[in-house]
Design a protein around this motif. Structure first.
Motif, PDB file in Angstrom:
ATOM      1  N   LEU A  57     -11.114  -2.769 -45.750  1.00 17.81           N
ATOM      2  CA  LEU A  57     -12.241  -2.363 -45.111  1.00 17.81           C
ATOM      3  C   LEU A  57     -12.096  -0.615 -45.277  1.00 17.81           C
ATOM      4  CD1 LEU A  57     -12.421  -4.284 -41.709  1.00 17.81           C
ATOM      5  CD2 LEU A  57     -13.914  -4.061 -43.564  1.00 17.81           C
ATOM      6  N   MET A  58     -11.049  -0.018 -45.251  1.00 18.97           N
ATOM      7  CA  MET A  58     -10.804   1.312 -45.740  1.00 18.97           C
ATOM      8  C   MET A  58     -11.304   1.410 -46.792  1.00 18.97           C
ATOM      9  SD  MET A  58      -7.468   2.416 -43.403  1.00 18.97           S
ATOM     10  CE  MET A  58      -7.517   4.289 -44.036  1.00 18.97           C
ATOM     11  N   ASP A  59     -10.931   0.883 -47.907  1.00 18.28           N
ATOM     12  CA  ASP A  59     -11.011   1.130 -49.321  1.00 18.28           C
ATOM     13  C   ASP A  59     -12.718   1.102 -49.444  1.00 18.28           C
ATOM     14  OD1 ASP A  59      -8.593   1.406 -49.834  1.00 18.28           O
ATOM     15  OD2 ASP A  59      -8.162  -0.532 -50.583  1.00 18.28           O
ATOM     16  N   GLN A  60     -13.484   0.376 -48.758  1.00 14.95           N
ATOM     17  CA  GLN A  60     -14.712   0.299 -48.913  1.00 14.95           C
ATOM     18  C   GLN A  60     -15.670   1.337 -48.241  1.00 14.95           C
ATOM     19  OE1 GLN A  60     -16.003  -3.390 -46.801  1.00 14.95           O
ATOM     20  NE2 GLN A  60     -14.621  -4.744 -48.529  1.00 14.95           N
ATOM     21  N   THR A  61     -14.926   2.202 -47.687  1.00 17.68           N
ATOM     22  CA  THR A  61     -15.555   3.481 -46.928  1.00 17.68           C
ATOM     23  C   THR A  61     -14.642   4.677 -47.723  1.00 17.68           C
ATOM     24  OG1 THR A  61     -13.958   3.420 -45.049  1.00 17.68           O
ATOM     25  CG2 THR A  61     -16.134   2.525 -45.059  1.00 17.68           C
ATOM     26  N   ASP A  62     -15.099   5.981 -47.328  1.00 19.84           N
ATOM     27  CA  ASP A  62     -14.623   6.978 -47.726  1.00 19.84           C
ATOM     28  C   ASP A  62     -13.965   7.637 -46.703  1.00 19.84           C
ATOM     29  OD1 ASP A  62     -14.221   9.243 -49.407  1.00 19.84           O
ATOM     30  OD2 ASP A  62     -15.883  10.329 -48.559  1.00 19.84           O
ATOM     31  N   ALA A  63     -12.861   6.893 -46.333  1.00 22.22           N
ATOM     32  CA  ALA A  63     -11.703   7.314 -45.204  1.00 22.22           C
ATOM     33  C   ALA A  63     -11.249   8.555 -45.391  1.00 22.22           C
ATOM     34  CB  ALA A  63     -10.888   6.153 -44.992  1.00 22.22           C
ATOM     35  N   ASP A  64     -10.900   9.269 -44.613  1.00 23.63           N
ATOM     36  CA  ASP A  64     -10.175  10.769 -44.649  1.00 23.63           C
ATOM     37  C   ASP A  64      -8.797  10.435 -45.074  1.00 23.63           C
ATOM     38  OD1 ASP A  64      -8.620  13.224 -43.094  1.00 23.63           O
ATOM     39  OD2 ASP A  64     -10.537  13.689 -43.716  1.00 23.63           O
ATOM     40  N   GLU A  65      -8.217  11.311 -45.581  1.00 24.16           N
ATOM     41  CA  GLU A  65      -6.799  11.335 -46.428  1.00 24.16           C
ATOM     42  C   GLU A  65      -5.914  11.158 -45.182  1.00 24.16           C
ATOM     43  OE1 GLU A  65      -4.013  11.018 -48.881  1.00 24.16           O
ATOM     44  OE2 GLU A  65      -6.076  11.037 -49.334  1.00 24.16           O
ATOM     45  N   LYS A  66      -6.030  11.704 -43.942  1.00 18.65           N
ATOM     46  CA  LYS A  66      -5.123  11.707 -42.749  1.00 18.65           C
ATOM     47  C   LYS A  66      -5.043  10.255 -42.520  1.00 18.65           C
ATOM     48  CE  LYS A  66      -8.128  12.646 -38.863  1.00 18.65           C
ATOM     49  NZ  LYS A  66      -8.140  13.426 -37.699  1.00 18.65           N
ATOM     50  N   PHE A  67      -6.302   9.302 -42.530  1.00 16.98           N
ATOM     51  CA  PHE A  67      -6.153   7.979 -42.135  1.00 16.98           C
ATOM     52  C   PHE A  67      -5.655   7.183 -43.267  1.00 16.98           C
ATOM     53  CE2 PHE A  67     -10.097   9.578 -39.591  1.00 16.98           C
ATOM     54  CZ  PHE A  67      -9.503   9.003 -38.392  1.00 16.98           C
TER      55      PHE A  67
END
Length: 125
Positions: A57-67
């Protein structure tokens, strides 16, 4: 969608923090059975599968580097827990090699004593 993975990521962080404390205690219990160790390993593997879904799910979004860094750290923690539980299951399911070796060593020592002169145990004082 970000709200879904971020809340699940937080849930995994809390869970892993607890498991890092509890799993070693559970695996170290002298009364732990092979079945209990295997079930704990299965639970940890289920956690890893769920966490893998969070990562997708994270890969499908533009998750922040800290996450992403937090997720990588959690993935390493999950894997360590899994490896530890798997090692315990493996050690419990294999025959105890150390006990066999001790028995062989003791037998060899006792046989060595057969060659020495016998003590006079019937001696009267």
């Amino acid at each position: 969608m970000a709200a879904e993975w971020s809340s699940r990521l937080k849930g995994h962080a809390d869970l892993v923090q607890n498991l890092v404390q509890e799993v070693p205690k559970a695996l170290g219990r002298p009364s732990l059975t092979l079945d209990q160790a295997a079930r704990l390993h299965e639970v940890i593997e289920k956690g890893i599968r769920d966490f893998d879904e969070v990562l997708r799910l994270m890969d499908q979004t533009d998750a922040d580097e800290k996450f992403r860094e937090a997720a990588e750290s959690l993935a390493r923690s999950w894997q360590h827990l899994c490896d530890t539980a798997e090692d315990k299951v493996r050690s419990m399911s294999e025959p105890d090699q150390s006990a066999e070796n001790v028995g062989e060593d003791l037998s060899a020592q006792l046989n060595d004593n057969d060659e020495k002169e016998r003590a006079d145990t019937d001696r009267k004082q």
